[in-house]
Design a protein around this motif. Structure first.
Motif, PDB file in Angstrom:
ATOM      1  N   VAL A 116     -43.949  97.048  49.335  1.00 10.19           N
ATOM      2  CA  VAL A 116     -44.930  98.116  49.471  1.00 10.19           C
ATOM      3  C   VAL A 116     -44.764  99.178  48.392  1.00 10.19           C
ATOM      4  O   VAL A 116     -45.748  99.639  47.801  1.00 10.19           O
ATOM      5  N   ASN A 117     -43.528  99.565  48.097  1.00 14.29           N
ATOM      6  CA  ASN A 117     -43.273 100.574  47.076  1.00 14.29           C
ATOM      7  C   ASN A 117     -43.668 100.038  45.706  1.00 14.29           C
ATOM      8  O   ASN A 117     -43.096  99.055  45.222  1.00 14.29           O
ATOM      9  N   LEU A 124     -39.420  94.917  39.582  1.00 19.57           N
ATOM     10  CA  LEU A 124     -38.908  93.557  39.768  1.00 19.57           C
ATOM     11  C   LEU A 124     -39.707  92.581  38.921  1.00 19.57           C
ATOM     12  O   LEU A 124     -39.151  91.672  38.299  1.00 19.57           O
ATOM     13  N   ARG A 125     -41.014  92.768  38.862  1.00 17.68           N
ATOM     14  CA  ARG A 125     -41.846  91.911  38.016  1.00 17.68           C
ATOM     15  C   ARG A 125     -41.429  92.040  36.550  1.00 17.68           C
ATOM     16  O   ARG A 125     -41.319  91.040  35.835  1.00 17.68           O
ATOM     17  N   THR A 184     -38.259  85.995  48.173  1.00 14.54           N
ATOM     18  CA  THR A 184     -39.293  84.966  48.056  1.00 14.54           C
ATOM     19  C   THR A 184     -40.676  85.544  48.345  1.00 14.54           C
ATOM     20  O   THR A 184     -41.633  85.292  47.605  1.00 14.54           O
ATOM     21  N   TYR A 185     -40.776  86.328  49.399  1.00 11.91           N
ATOM     22  CA  TYR A 185     -42.074  86.920  49.767  1.00 11.91           C
ATOM     23  C   TYR A 185     -42.562  87.859  48.674  1.00 11.91           C
ATOM     24  O   TYR A 185     -43.743  87.857  48.305  1.00 11.91           O
ATOM     25  N   THR A 186     -41.648  88.663  48.148  1.00  8.45           N
ATOM     26  CA  THR A 186     -42.017  89.616  47.101  1.00  8.45           C
ATOM     27  C   THR A 186     -42.506  88.889  45.850  1.00  8.45           C
ATOM     28  O   THR A 186     -43.526  89.264  45.254  1.00  8.45           O
ATOM     29  N   ILE A 187     -41.788  87.859  45.445  1.00 11.97           N
ATOM     30  CA  ILE A 187     -42.185  87.101  44.263  1.00 11.97           C
ATOM     31  C   ILE A 187     -43.533  86.427  44.484  1.00 11.97           C
ATOM     32  O   ILE A 187     -44.386  86.390  43.593  1.00 11.97           O
ATOM     33  N   ASP A 188     -43.751  85.902  45.686  1.00 14.23           N
ATOM     34  CA  ASP A 188     -45.047  85.279  45.991  1.00 14.23           C
ATOM     35  C   ASP A 188     -46.185  86.281  45.857  1.00 14.23           C
ATOM     36  O   ASP A 188     -47.264  85.955  45.343  1.00 14.23           O
ATOM     37  N   THR A 189     -45.978  87.513  46.321  1.00 10.44           N
ATOM     38  CA  THR A 189     -47.036  88.521  46.209  1.00 10.44           C
ATOM     39  C   THR A 189     -47.273  88.923  44.762  1.00 10.44           C
ATOM     40  O   THR A 189     -48.399  89.272  44.377  1.00 10.44           O
TER      41      THR A 189
END
Length: 220
Positions: A116-117, A124-125, A184-189
């Motif tokens: 969210v932040n 991270l990206r 994993t969830y963050t990378i997917d988004t």
């Protein structure tokens, strides 16, 4: 002491006037403009002049504060990154919570920060996309922001073991393994923002249940 320092700083800023205060804010404004450019264009395509235009300053002003784009990028990652937890504060604030509640609070805070932040998510990206060009930066980021949260999760798990609530079946990298679905969830988004992913709340609930099934001690 902090209150006295804040009062002195405020008094000094009032004496200096709005122009000086504006100048003092400029590096942060440049960093925010650079962050937005890196998000929109990526590191390679971003130009200093694009950052200057977005920040509302001249290209020369950028160079007053940052030597080049590489330094600007490193400052964006370093200055806009935020620790996920203050371990001492977290543990003191929730000292009367049960260990399973601490695990849930940990996961809720972790997902809020990572997905969210916008600063945390996009930084991270940046590191995934351009980290090879900045190995020292990646190492520093890991030491300052990733390792502390793993250490804190370890301590929550160890607390549960001491209290007879959890049963850890493996040593070593158990925290990394149990936390990895959040990454994993963050990378997917990041990679597929238009792909239909599980609703965040449902995903976090599932992650929590998985963790508890893994470490929860079966009733005697």
């Amino acid at each position: 002491m902090a209150g006295i320092q804040d009062a002195r700083r405020s008094a000094l800023e009032n004496e200096l006037g709005p122009r000086a205060r504006r100048k003092a804010q400029r590096p942060q404004e440049i960093l925010q403009a650079a962050f937005e450019e890196f998000v929109e264009r990526g590191y390679t395509a971003t130009r200093i002049e694009d950052v200057a235009t977005r920040a509302g300053v001249t290209k020369g002003t950028i160079y007053l504060y940052f030597q080049n784009k590489e330094e600007l990028f490193q400052e964006v990652v370093g200055k806009l990154s935020q620790p996920i937890f203050d371990e001492k504060q977290f543990m003191e604030q929730h000292q009367h919570r049960s260990c399973d509640e601490l695990v849930r609070l940990f996961l809720d805070t972790l997902y809020q920060h990572m997905t969210v932040n916008p600063h945390s998510r996009e930084i991270l990206r940046f590191l995934i996309a351009d980290g090879r060009s900045f190995p020292t930066l990646v190492s520093t980021y890991f030491d300052q922001f990733v390792q502390p949260l793993m250490t804190m999760f370890d301590r929550i798990l160890q607390k549960g073991v001491r209290e007879g609530v959890f049963e850890i079946w493996a040593e070593g990298h158990i925290s990394q393994i149990l936390v990895s679905p959040a990454l994993t969830y963050t990378i997917d988004t990041l990679l597929s923002p238009d792909t239909k992913l599980p609703e965040l709340k449902i995903y976090v609930n599932t992650h929590y249940e998985m963790v508890m099934r893994t470490i929860g001690k079966a009733p005697a």
